[in-house]
Design an enzyme around this catalytic site. Sequence first.
Site, PDB file in Angstrom:
ATOM      1  N   GLY A 123       0.837  -1.202   0.000  1.00 43.94           N
ATOM      2  CA  GLY A 123       0.000   0.000   0.000  1.00 43.94           C
ATOM      3  C   GLY A 123       0.869   1.249   0.000  1.00 43.94           C
ATOM      4  O   GLY A 123       0.494   2.276   0.557  1.00 43.94           O
ATOM      5  N   GLY A 160       0.802   4.987   3.165  1.00 41.83           N
ATOM      6  CA  GLY A 160       1.933   4.188   2.683  1.00 41.83           C
ATOM      7  C   GLY A 160       2.884   5.016   1.847  1.00 41.83           C
ATOM      8  O   GLY A 160       4.103   4.952   2.001  1.00 41.83           O
ATOM      9  N   SER A 217      -5.592  -0.603  13.251  1.00 47.59           N
ATOM     10  CA  SER A 217      -6.511   0.511  13.457  1.00 47.59           C
ATOM     11  C   SER A 217      -7.032   0.446  14.885  1.00 47.59           C
ATOM     12  O   SER A 217      -7.056  -0.631  15.495  1.00 47.59           O
ATOM     13  CB  SER A 217      -7.694   0.391  12.489  1.00 47.59           C
ATOM     14  OG  SER A 217      -8.706   1.290  12.850  1.00 47.59           O
ATOM     15  N   TYR A 244     -14.278  -4.891   9.005  1.00 47.47           N
ATOM     16  CA  TYR A 244     -13.019  -4.147   9.178  1.00 47.47           C
ATOM     17  C   TYR A 244     -12.459  -4.389  10.583  1.00 47.47           C
ATOM     18  O   TYR A 244     -11.274  -4.685  10.753  1.00 47.47           O
ATOM     19  CB  TYR A 244     -13.293  -2.660   8.940  1.00 47.47           C
ATOM     20  CG  TYR A 244     -12.065  -1.770   8.953  1.00 47.47           C
ATOM     21  CD1 TYR A 244     -11.177  -1.762   7.869  1.00 47.47           C
ATOM     22  CD2 TYR A 244     -11.787  -0.935  10.030  1.00 47.47           C
ATOM     23  CE1 TYR A 244     -10.056  -0.939   7.877  1.00 47.47           C
ATOM     24  CE2 TYR A 244     -10.667  -0.112  10.044  1.00 47.47           C
ATOM     25  CZ  TYR A 244      -9.807  -0.115   8.967  1.00 47.47           C
ATOM     26  OH  TYR A 244      -8.693   0.701   8.973  1.00 47.47           O
TER      27      TYR A 244
HETATM   28  N1  LIG Z   1      -6.784   6.640   7.004  1.00 52.14           N
HETATM   29  C1  LIG Z   1      -7.172   6.356   8.236  1.00 52.14           C
HETATM   30  O1  LIG Z   1      -7.863   7.151   8.903  1.00 52.14           O
HETATM   31  C2  LIG Z   1      -6.781   5.035   8.841  1.00 52.14           C
HETATM   32  C3  LIG Z   1      -7.120   4.803  10.191  1.00 52.14           C
HETATM   33  C4  LIG Z   1      -6.753   3.603  10.761  1.00 52.14           C
HETATM   34  C5  LIG Z   1      -6.048   2.663  10.024  1.00 52.14           C
HETATM   35  N2  LIG Z   1      -5.746   2.893   8.725  1.00 52.14           N
HETATM   36  C6  LIG Z   1      -5.020   1.865   7.974  1.00 52.14           C
HETATM   37  O2  LIG Z   1      -3.924   2.447   7.318  1.00 52.14           O
HETATM   38  C7  LIG Z   1      -3.579   1.643   6.193  1.00 52.14           C
HETATM   39  C8  LIG Z   1      -3.386   2.523   4.973  1.00 52.14           C
HETATM   40  O3  LIG Z   1      -4.636   3.083   4.627  1.00 52.14           O
HETATM   41  P1  LIG Z   1      -4.809   4.515   3.957  1.00 52.14           P
HETATM   42  O4  LIG Z   1      -5.680   5.288   4.877  1.00 52.14           O
HETATM   43  O5  LIG Z   1      -3.496   5.059   3.563  1.00 52.14           O
HETATM   44  O6  LIG Z   1      -5.695   4.099   2.693  1.00 52.14           O
HETATM   45  P2  LIG Z   1      -5.598   4.458   1.148  1.00 52.14           P
HETATM   46  O7  LIG Z   1      -5.277   5.901   0.941  1.00 52.14           O
HETATM   47  O8  LIG Z   1      -6.859   3.927   0.561  1.00 52.14           O
HETATM   48  O9  LIG Z   1      -4.353   3.603   0.644  1.00 52.14           O
HETATM   49  C9  LIG Z   1      -4.446   2.204   0.614  1.00 52.14           C
HETATM   50  C10 LIG Z   1      -3.219   1.633  -0.037  1.00 52.14           C
HETATM   51  O10 LIG Z   1      -3.378   0.198  -0.049  1.00 52.14           O
HETATM   52  C11 LIG Z   1      -3.261  -0.281  -1.370  1.00 52.14           C
HETATM   53  N3  LIG Z   1      -4.182  -1.410  -1.572  1.00 52.14           N
HETATM   54  C12 LIG Z   1      -5.511  -1.456  -1.302  1.00 52.14           C
HETATM   55  N4  LIG Z   1      -6.008  -2.667  -1.636  1.00 52.14           N
HETATM   56  C13 LIG Z   1      -4.961  -3.383  -2.114  1.00 52.14           C
HETATM   57  C14 LIG Z   1      -4.835  -4.698  -2.638  1.00 52.14           C
HETATM   58  N5  LIG Z   1      -5.875  -5.527  -2.756  1.00 52.14           N
HETATM   59  N6  LIG Z   1      -3.612  -5.111  -3.046  1.00 52.14           N
HETATM   60  C15 LIG Z   1      -2.531  -4.276  -2.966  1.00 52.14           C
HETATM   61  N7  LIG Z   1      -2.604  -3.032  -2.482  1.00 52.14           N
HETATM   62  C16 LIG Z   1      -3.797  -2.584  -2.063  1.00 52.14           C
HETATM   63  C17 LIG Z   1      -3.610   0.910  -2.279  1.00 52.14           C
HETATM   64  O11 LIG Z   1      -2.881   0.789  -3.476  1.00 52.14           O
HETATM   65  P3  LIG Z   1      -3.514   0.784  -4.950  1.00 52.14           P
HETATM   66  O12 LIG Z   1      -4.840   1.485  -4.883  1.00 52.14           O
HETATM   67  O13 LIG Z   1      -2.468   1.450  -5.781  1.00 52.14           O
HETATM   68  O14 LIG Z   1      -3.637  -0.671  -5.243  1.00 52.14           O
HETATM   69  C18 LIG Z   1      -3.044   2.072  -1.481  1.00 52.14           C
HETATM   70  O15 LIG Z   1      -1.658   2.215  -1.738  1.00 52.14           O
HETATM   71  C19 LIG Z   1      -4.704   0.609   6.033  1.00 52.14           C
HETATM   72  O16 LIG Z   1      -4.284  -0.623   6.555  1.00 52.14           O
HETATM   73  C20 LIG Z   1      -5.817   1.205   6.871  1.00 52.14           C
HETATM   74  O17 LIG Z   1      -6.693   0.219   7.366  1.00 52.14           O
HETATM   75  C21 LIG Z   1      -6.094   4.068   8.109  1.00 52.14           C
END
Ligand SMILES: NC(=O)c1ccc[n+]([C@@H]2O[C@H](COP(=O)([O-])OP(=O)(O)OC[C@H]3O[C@@H](n4cnc5c(N)ncnc54)[C@H](OP(=O)(O)O)[C@@H]3O)[C@@H](O)[C@H]2O)c1
Length: 282
Positions: A10, A16, A139, A163
């Site tokens: 990610g 990421g 999370s 989730y």
């Molecule tokens: N944002 C928040 O508030 C928050 C809070 C708590 C935890 N988190 C956690 O933080 C982590 C990162 O999330 P984010 O908020 O940065 O989300 P995001 O902006 O949607 O980014 C998600 C990343 O994961 C990749 N991804 C998604 N599905 C995938 C798959 N099937 N195979 C390979 N890559 C995949 C996407 O890459 P592509 O689209 O290029 O494939 C993207 O790089 C996650 O584990 C999320 O649960 C986020």
Amino acid sequence: MNEPVCLITGGTGGLGRATAAVLAQQSARVVVVGRDGRKGERVAAELREQIGRPDVDFIAADLSRLSEVRRLAEEFRARCDRLHVLINNAGAVRRRLELTADGFEATFAVSYLAPFVLTRLLLDLLRASAPARVINVVSISHRGPLDFDNLRGEKPHRWFRAYNQAKFAEVLFTYELARRLAGTGVTANCVHPGTIRTEIWRDLPRFWRLFRPLAGSPDRAARDIARLALSPDLADVTGQYFAAGAITPSAPETYDDALAKELWRRTEEWTGLPAWDASSPR
Ligand SMILES: NC(=O)c1ccc[n+]([C@@H]2O[C@H](COP(=O)([O-])OP(=O)(O)OC[C@H]3O[C@@H](n4cnc5c(N)ncnc54)[C@H](OP(=O)(O)O)[C@@H]3O)[C@@H](O)[C@H]2O)c1
């Protein structure tokens, strides 16, 4: 760690990507993973340009498919003979039920099964590169119970429960991994990044999306994750849950060691991985 090698799933968006930039700025050789080849190559090129490091690399893999997770591990080995930091960060929210090619609910597959399998398949490299670290981005929404009878869409889909359950499994996995790796020089920790303005919000119901402007920027969370990855102060810290940059208790049900062992055993069965053997590098 001199020029540590970091693999971050990610790494093409949101947290990421921001973390990959901080790691590269701190002299790491970074390999990012995402699904979309063109987007991933573009992000890697932008990071190379932005940081001035020619060795930021990209591997395409859809982590919802176990066959792709295995291919990713092989491709990574073909490019790098060391691995100091593995960051299992990829995650997504699925409002509607999606079953993967392997028959699992997709949130569970990406947030839990993929980190489990990728970590196991790269464990020999991590051990050979020790000191090394595994970081799972979880999370604050990690709550039990774990319903073993609802991992393949058997019951009506509730996205928030799915989730919570996937992240709960990932915390259990982190703690069990840390116990099994004690004394090997490889640590395992997990981190709640905070509520951050990223693309993950796009998939939430409309009511939740109203709160997106209040969420934080990815940069601070990225610095926290990079600190977990590289800071010498944290070299010996293992089996912990971090939030807001500090060790914090996770939900009480994550400290159920028997459940963590049971989940581990079942995951080996589901994924076809061999039963854990402490003397084997994997
Ligand atoms: N944002 C928040 O508030 C928050 C809070 C708590 C935890 N988190 C956690 O933080 C982590 C990162 O999330 P984010 O908020 O940065 O989300 P995001 O902006 O949607 O980014 C998600 C990343 O994961 C990749 N991804 C998604 N599905 C995938 C798959 N099937 N195979 C390979 N890559 C995949 C996407 O890459 P592509 O689209 O290029 O494939 C993207 O790089 C996650 O584990 C999320 O649960 C986020």
